[in-house]
Design a protein around this motif. Structure first.
Motif, PDB file in Angstrom:
ATOM      1  N   UNK A   1       0.835  -1.204   0.000  1.00 42.18           N
ATOM      2  CA  UNK A   1       0.000   0.000   0.000  1.00 42.18           C
ATOM      3  C   UNK A   1       0.870   1.256   0.000  1.00 42.18           C
ATOM      4  N   UNK A   2       1.916   1.263   0.808  1.00 38.70           N
ATOM      5  CA  UNK A   2       2.834   2.395   0.820  1.00 38.70           C
ATOM      6  C   UNK A   2       3.449   2.601  -0.560  1.00 38.70           C
ATOM      7  N   UNK A   3       3.826   1.502  -1.212  1.00 42.76           N
ATOM      8  CA  UNK A   3       4.421   1.611  -2.542  1.00 42.76           C
ATOM      9  C   UNK A   3       3.418   2.150  -3.551  1.00 42.76           C
TER      10      UNK A   3
ATOM     11  N   UNK B   1       6.728   7.872   1.244  1.00 45.59           N
ATOM     12  CA  UNK B   1       8.063   7.609   1.777  1.00 45.59           C
ATOM     13  C   UNK B   1       7.940   7.183   3.235  1.00 45.59           C
ATOM     14  N   UNK B   2       8.759   6.222   3.645  1.00 44.86           N
ATOM     15  CA  UNK B   2       8.592   5.671   4.985  1.00 44.86           C
ATOM     16  C   UNK B   2       9.917   5.164   5.525  1.00 44.86           C
ATOM     17  N   UNK B   3       9.968   5.116   6.855  1.00 42.88           N
ATOM     18  CA  UNK B   3      11.127   4.577   7.530  1.00 42.88           C
ATOM     19  C   UNK B   3      10.925   3.121   7.868  1.00 42.88           C
TER      20      UNK B   3
ATOM     21  N   UNK C   1       7.293   5.600  -3.556  1.00 39.55           N
ATOM     22  CA  UNK C   1       7.712   5.902  -2.194  1.00 39.55           C
ATOM     23  C   UNK C   1       9.155   5.527  -1.938  1.00 39.55           C
ATOM     24  N   UNK C   2       9.790   6.237  -1.057  1.00 38.06           N
ATOM     25  CA  UNK C   2      11.192   5.985  -0.715  1.00 38.06           C
ATOM     26  C   UNK C   2      11.267   5.297   0.637  1.00 38.06           C
TER      27      UNK C   2
END
Length: 310
Positions: A21-23, A28-30, A222-223
């Motif tokens: 989902x983030x992708x 961007x996420x840690x 996203x990164x």
């Protein structure tokens, strides 16, 4: 809201769901990778002993359970939405089918010796994993029984696979041209076994399904950056809880300020205690304090969880 950190490990199918989902949404996420089995000292401080992976940390707000993370991410990152009023499959897929399928796919994931060793560095590591999960996930964690239950699992997963294959005759995703929450919930168990013997042996003929699996797995937006456990604790200490819900207690719900215990109803049943911050039909939020983190708000869904005075 900032400092989005996902506490996870690669093998977790529910973490695969949130990473996808983030992708897709390009967030961007840690990445704070935690061990597959406890002890997880930093995560224990942040999540109060909650065992399930993943855990999403945004500053000093800590979100437990992947199905709660979806509306949170939708609210904070509305671009490329995966939820709408027309998403009629989200509730049955994520709240009814997803947990049931997880138990069936577990036997198919860990069936052959080669499957075991593809996921664990040694037999000892597998045994340690099984011993840890036995108190929380029996009987599905008992890999010695997988051969006995595999036929029933194959038959039931086959029903699910045929339903998905039929849905995909109409469009590239379950409800149209773009993915919805239901896609990600239905997807991750198949993605979990796509490199296993079970895929090749029993489900290889579902061509639309496996094309859909790869379609979702290919999202690359996203990164992703690495965050240490110490840095995650520092983020919590340096921020204040900022995510607000509409406090809407239902009949029989405790009053705000009551000390409560929140725990899952099915597996990983470890109660997390705190002061009730807010509660509603779809959420429960509790406040906790530790010297290492400062004030935290832990957020849980109502579906699948028990809330009771502690």
């Amino acid at each position: 809201m900032n400092n989005l950190i996902l506490h996870h490990y690669d093998l977790s199918p529910y973490a695969q769901k949130i990473r996808a989902i983030l992708a897709y949404k390009g967030i961007s996420w840690g990445s704070c990778e935690t061990s597959i089995v406890p002890p997880r000292p930093a995560l224990a401080l942040l999540a109060g002993g909650h065992r399930r992976i993943p855990v999403l940390q945004i500053g000093s707000d800590v979100f437990c359970d992947s199905n709660l993370m979806v509306p949170v991410l939708e609210r904070l990152y509305p671009d490329l939405p995966i939820s709408s009023g027309e998403d009629v499959l989200a509730v049955p897929a994520s709240q009814w089918l997803e947990p049931r399928m997880f138990t069936l796919f577990s036997a198919l994931k860990f069936l052959d010796p080669a499957d075991f060793m593809a996921n664990f560095q040694s037999i000892e590591a597998l045994q340690f994993f099984a011993q840890d999960r036995a108190r929380f996930m029996a009987p599905m964690v008992d890999t010695s029984k997988n051969a006995d239950s595999v036929l029933a699992c194959v038959q039931n997963v086959g029903v699910y696979a045929r339903w998905i294959e039929a849905r995909l005759q109409r469009a590239p995703f379950l409800q149209g041209d773009t993915p919805a929450h239901a896609d990600f919930s239905a997807w991750h168990p198949f993605n979990w076994i796509k490199d296993q013997a079970a895929h090749r042996r029993w489900f290889g003929d579902f061509s639309r399904l496996w094309d859909w699996v790869e379609r979702i797995a290919s999202f690359k937006g996203g990164e992703r950056s690495t965050v240490t456990a110490e840095a995650a604790l520092a983020v919590a200490r340096a921020t204040e809880p900022a995510f607000d819900w509409n406090n809407d207690p239902q009949a029989g719900d405790p009053d705000a300020g009551t000390t409560v215990a929140v725990s899952p109803l099915d597996y990983g049943i470890v109660p997390v205690r705190g002061s009730l911050s807010s509660i509603g039909p779809d959420h429960v939020a509790i406040e906790r304090h530790t010297p290492e983190t400062g004030a935290l708000i832990l957020h849980f869904p109502r579906w699948g969880y028990k809330v009771e005075p502690a």
